[in-house]
Scaffold this active site. Structure first.
Site, PDB file in Angstrom:
ATOM      1  N   GLN A 112       0.833  -1.203   0.000  1.00 16.39           N
ATOM      2  CA  GLN A 112       0.000   0.000   0.000  1.00 16.39           C
ATOM      3  C   GLN A 112       0.867   1.251   0.000  1.00 16.39           C
ATOM      4  O   GLN A 112       1.075   1.870   1.038  1.00 16.39           O
ATOM      5  CB  GLN A 112      -0.887  -0.038   1.250  1.00 16.39           C
ATOM      6  CG  GLN A 112      -1.875   1.083   1.358  1.00 16.39           C
ATOM      7  CD  GLN A 112      -3.123   0.831   0.569  1.00 16.39           C
ATOM      8  OE1 GLN A 112      -3.625  -0.276   0.539  1.00 16.39           O
ATOM      9  NE2 GLN A 112      -3.622   1.839  -0.083  1.00 16.39           N
ATOM     10  N   PHE A 113       1.373   1.638  -1.161  1.00 12.19           N
ATOM     11  CA  PHE A 113       2.261   2.795  -1.225  1.00 12.19           C
ATOM     12  C   PHE A 113       1.560   4.083  -0.806  1.00 12.19           C
ATOM     13  O   PHE A 113       2.199   5.033  -0.355  1.00 12.19           O
ATOM     14  CB  PHE A 113       2.887   2.950  -2.617  1.00 12.19           C
ATOM     15  CG  PHE A 113       1.994   3.591  -3.637  1.00 12.19           C
ATOM     16  CD1 PHE A 113       2.061   4.960  -3.864  1.00 12.19           C
ATOM     17  CD2 PHE A 113       1.088   2.838  -4.363  1.00 12.19           C
ATOM     18  CE1 PHE A 113       1.238   5.560  -4.810  1.00 12.19           C
ATOM     19  CE2 PHE A 113       0.268   3.423  -5.297  1.00 12.19           C
ATOM     20  CZ  PHE A 113       0.344   4.792  -5.529  1.00 12.19           C
ATOM     21  N   THR A 114       0.235   4.127  -0.900  1.00 13.74           N
ATOM     22  CA  THR A 114      -0.487   5.355  -0.574  1.00 13.74           C
ATOM     23  C   THR A 114      -0.436   5.695   0.917  1.00 13.74           C
ATOM     24  O   THR A 114      -0.802   6.814   1.304  1.00 13.74           O
ATOM     25  CB  THR A 114      -1.956   5.295  -1.040  1.00 13.74           C
ATOM     26  OG1 THR A 114      -2.613   4.214  -0.386  1.00 13.74           O
ATOM     27  CG2 THR A 114      -2.029   5.124  -2.550  1.00 13.74           C
TER      28      THR A 114
END
Length: 147
Positions: A78-80
């Site tokens: 989950q890079f966000t």
């Protein structure tokens, strides 16, 4: 490295209509990686999450870990989680690690969880994923390897 950990009764992740990971009782972990994260951060978070006592015992006290409760892990990249929303209306993702670096640490994190003798299910790194879960409690925690 940052993780959002949700205790769940069931969860699954689907990519292009195909289920790539599914668990019954356990934890859904959304994992973000930043530039200065190392294997040490991955090991720390995996150990912390595997042994975090957030499942009820026979006295309804949060006294059991996911291992004690015979639960599983659904791990999603989950890079966000490293989106900076302080300025403007569009998040800035400059704090997120580059995909090649992030994927290596995401895979190491999952391997460390498996070393804890946990069943680890995953999505597909970098893919558009549909994640479904029933949050149990609800119990949701944010854990950062640097804080």
């Amino acid at each position: 490295m940052k993780a959002v950990v949700q205790r769940s009764k069931q969860a699954s992740v689907t990519v292009d209509g195909n289920v790539t990971g599914s668990i019954d009782s356990g934890l859904v972990v959304l994992l973000g990686v930043t530039h200065d994260d190392t294997e040490k951060d991955a090991a720390y978070l995996a150990g912390k999450i595997a042994n975090l006592r957030i499942f009820e015992d026979e006295n309804d006290k949060m006294n059991l870990s996911v291992k004690d409760a015979n639960g599983a892990i659904l791990s999603i990249s989950q890079f966000t989680l490293y989106g900076d929303c302080r300025k403007g209306r569009r998040p800035n993702f400059m704090k997120a690690a580059k995909p090649d670096e992030a994927n290596v640490l995401y895979e190491k994190f999952n391997a460390f969880l498996q070393d804890e003798e946990l069943d680890v299910q995953t999505g597909i790194f970098g893919a558009m994923m549909d994640v479904q879960l029933t949050n149990d409690g609800p119990v949701t925690l944010i854990i950062d390897s640097k804080e």
